[in-house]
Design a protein around this motif. Structure first.
Motif, PDB file in Angstrom:
ATOM      1  N   VAL A  91      35.370  37.275  41.734  1.00 57.65           N
ATOM      2  CA  VAL A  91      35.540  37.453  43.191  1.00 57.65           C
ATOM      3  C   VAL A  91      35.364  36.086  43.866  1.00 57.65           C
ATOM      4  O   VAL A  91      34.688  35.957  44.881  1.00 57.65           O
ATOM      5  CB  VAL A  91      34.548  38.499  43.755  1.00 57.65           C
ATOM      6  CG1 VAL A  91      34.890  38.832  45.209  1.00 57.65           C
ATOM      7  CG2 VAL A  91      34.568  39.781  42.930  1.00 57.65           C
ATOM      8  N   GLY A  92      35.931  35.060  43.247  1.00 58.16           N
ATOM      9  CA  GLY A  92      35.874  33.726  43.834  1.00 58.16           C
ATOM     10  C   GLY A  92      34.545  33.018  43.678  1.00 58.16           C
ATOM     11  O   GLY A  92      34.255  32.086  44.443  1.00 58.16           O
ATOM     12  N   ARG A 150      35.593  42.922  45.566  1.00 53.14           N
ATOM     13  CA  ARG A 150      37.030  42.949  45.286  1.00 53.14           C
ATOM     14  C   ARG A 150      37.392  44.351  44.814  1.00 53.14           C
ATOM     15  O   ARG A 150      36.544  45.070  44.292  1.00 53.14           O
ATOM     16  CB  ARG A 150      37.358  41.921  44.192  1.00 53.14           C
ATOM     17  CG  ARG A 150      38.842  41.748  43.878  1.00 53.14           C
ATOM     18  CD  ARG A 150      39.009  40.668  42.828  1.00 53.14           C
ATOM     19  NE  ARG A 150      40.404  40.287  42.620  1.00 53.14           N
ATOM     20  CZ  ARG A 150      40.802  39.302  41.813  1.00 53.14           C
ATOM     21  NH1 ARG A 150      39.905  38.605  41.129  1.00 53.14           N
ATOM     22  NH2 ARG A 150      42.085  39.022  41.686  1.00 53.14           N
ATOM     23  N   ARG A 155      39.688  43.608  39.992  1.00 52.10           N
ATOM     24  CA  ARG A 155      38.656  42.753  39.394  1.00 52.10           C
ATOM     25  C   ARG A 155      38.604  42.965  37.882  1.00 52.10           C
ATOM     26  O   ARG A 155      38.444  42.014  37.108  1.00 52.10           O
ATOM     27  CB  ARG A 155      37.303  43.052  40.030  1.00 52.10           C
ATOM     28  CG  ARG A 155      36.143  42.296  39.411  1.00 52.10           C
ATOM     29  CD  ARG A 155      34.847  42.530  40.184  1.00 52.10           C
ATOM     30  NE  ARG A 155      33.722  41.918  39.497  1.00 52.10           N
ATOM     31  CZ  ARG A 155      32.793  42.593  38.814  1.00 52.10           C
ATOM     32  NH1 ARG A 155      32.838  43.924  38.754  1.00 52.10           N
ATOM     33  NH2 ARG A 155      31.814  41.971  38.200  1.00 52.10           N
ATOM     34  N   TYR A 234      37.338  39.879  48.840  1.00 56.68           N
ATOM     35  CA  TYR A 234      38.358  39.013  48.255  1.00 56.68           C
ATOM     36  C   TYR A 234      39.680  39.190  48.986  1.00 56.68           C
ATOM     37  O   TYR A 234      40.436  38.241  49.177  1.00 56.68           O
ATOM     38  CB  TYR A 234      38.515  39.373  46.776  1.00 56.68           C
ATOM     39  CG  TYR A 234      39.399  38.445  45.985  1.00 56.68           C
ATOM     40  CD1 TYR A 234      38.893  37.261  45.446  1.00 56.68           C
ATOM     41  CD2 TYR A 234      40.740  38.757  45.748  1.00 56.68           C
ATOM     42  CE1 TYR A 234      39.700  36.411  44.706  1.00 56.68           C
ATOM     43  CE2 TYR A 234      41.551  37.912  45.006  1.00 56.68           C
ATOM     44  CZ  TYR A 234      41.030  36.741  44.488  1.00 56.68           C
ATOM     45  OH  TYR A 234      41.837  35.897  43.759  1.00 56.68           O
ATOM     46  N   LEU A 237      39.472  37.043  52.068  1.00 58.91           N
ATOM     47  CA  LEU A 237      38.659  35.880  51.713  1.00 58.91           C
ATOM     48  C   LEU A 237      38.766  34.735  52.707  1.00 58.91           C
ATOM     49  O   LEU A 237      37.764  34.093  53.048  1.00 58.91           O
ATOM     50  CB  LEU A 237      39.063  35.399  50.308  1.00 58.91           C
ATOM     51  CG  LEU A 237      38.286  34.238  49.699  1.00 58.91           C
ATOM     52  CD1 LEU A 237      36.799  34.541  49.631  1.00 58.91           C
ATOM     53  CD2 LEU A 237      38.827  33.925  48.313  1.00 58.91           C
TER      54      LEU A 237
END
Length: 313
Positions: A91-92, A150, A155, A234, A237
């Motif tokens: 999720v970044g 997310r 994910r 996400y 984002l």
């Protein structure tokens, strides 16, 4: 594809209703706000309200104020801007850790100069579990706490593509061999783990025992007992990260980076997720939904997507 599989797919395909509204027509979900910040705050309130309702309904609130040590190990602390970030893989999180590193070290550097492996191995970024309980409580009470989520199935596909289809030894060998041993007569087969095998492996386990890259998000961050100031997604984002950086007083020129580990590959999107979901049978889909049902409920990712096939990334 059989009818049962198609029906099960329709339950899980697409983005949440909230996310769809946020991306395409946010005023429909929140009312018309002339001020974009007011609109964003309204969405935040909706997310927090949904989360609180699910936590209450399922009795996830703890009487004890003691923080779970596992959750504390997922919380990264940046003191200069009084910022606590809960790491949710896929999720970044790599880019958030790059951002924390730059903030903490007051670096005049580009995020792209910080390698993926370097940011995950550094000991410079402190975790909350490195502090005694009293200090942990103090930091949680006074710092801006942030968690990003997310779509659970997107994910999941992202984790599969990242960890099982590449050559990272722990996952492509150790974990892959464990999965192969469950489903293949020849466990020494060199053929990569299929998505069906990956999902079958996951649904055979208890959620608490899963690897962090596919463990349910609510188990990583305990949002029922840690009151996150910002619940980012996400799917939104860009705007959410902008508000996080503004809230903690980050330098105006600092932006959340848009870097990915394997630059030649497409990011895992809704369309790519659907390609993988089509490989599953109806029983696998039903069981994988059940595995992540609390993530669906808490973070408002709905399971009904009647307009899914008309959606575009």
């Amino acid at each position: 594809m059989d009818v049962m599989t198609m029906m099960a797919l329709r339950k899980v395909q697409g983005l949440s209703e909230e996310v769809s509204l946020e991306k395409n027509c946010p005023h429909m979900a929140t009312g018309v706000f002339p001020d974009p910040t007011a609109e964003w705050l309204a969405i935040q309130n909706d997310r927090k309200s949904t989360l609180a309702s699910v936590c209450l309904k399922n009795n996830f609130r703890k009487l004890s104020s003691k923080l779970d040590s596992y959750v504390a190990s997922r919380l990264f602390v940046e003191h200069k801007h009084k910022f606590i970030y809960c790491e949710v893989p896929k999720v970044g999180c790599s880019n958030w850790k790059r951002t924390i590193f730059i903030l903490q070290e007051d670096l005049n550097t580009e995020a792209s100069e910080i390698e993926h492996d370097q940011i995950h191995q550094t000991s410079v970024i402190k975790k909350l579990d490195s502090y005694p309980p009293a200090r942990q409580k103090e930091l949680l009470n006074n710092y801006t706490k942030v968690m990003f989520t997310r779509h659970p199935l997107e994910r999941l596909v992202s984790a599969y593509r990242d960890k099982l289809l590449h050559s990272e030894p722990y996952y492509s060998i150790t974990i892959a061999n464990e999965m192969k041993a469950m489903f293949r007569k020849n466990k020494n087969s060199s053929e990569k783990v299929s998505f069906q095998e990956f999902v079958s492996f996951i649904i055979s386990r208890r959620p608490e025992s899963l690897d962090i890259h596919w463990k349910p998000m609510f188990l990583l961050c305990d949002p029922c007992n840690i009151h996150y100031d910002i619940l980012g997604k996400y799917e939104t984002l860009g705007i959410d990260s902008e508000h996080v950086l503004r809230a903690i007083g980050a330098p105006e020129n600092l932006q959340y980076p848009n870097l990915k580990r394997y630059s030649s590959e497409k990011r895992t999107s809704g369309a790519i997720t659907l390609e993988y979901l089509r490989q599953l049978n109806s029983e696998q889909i039903e069981k994988i939904i059940k595995m992540y049902q609390m993530d669906f409920f808490m973070f408002n990712y709905t399971m009904e997507y009647k307009d899914y096939f008309s959606l575009h990334d």
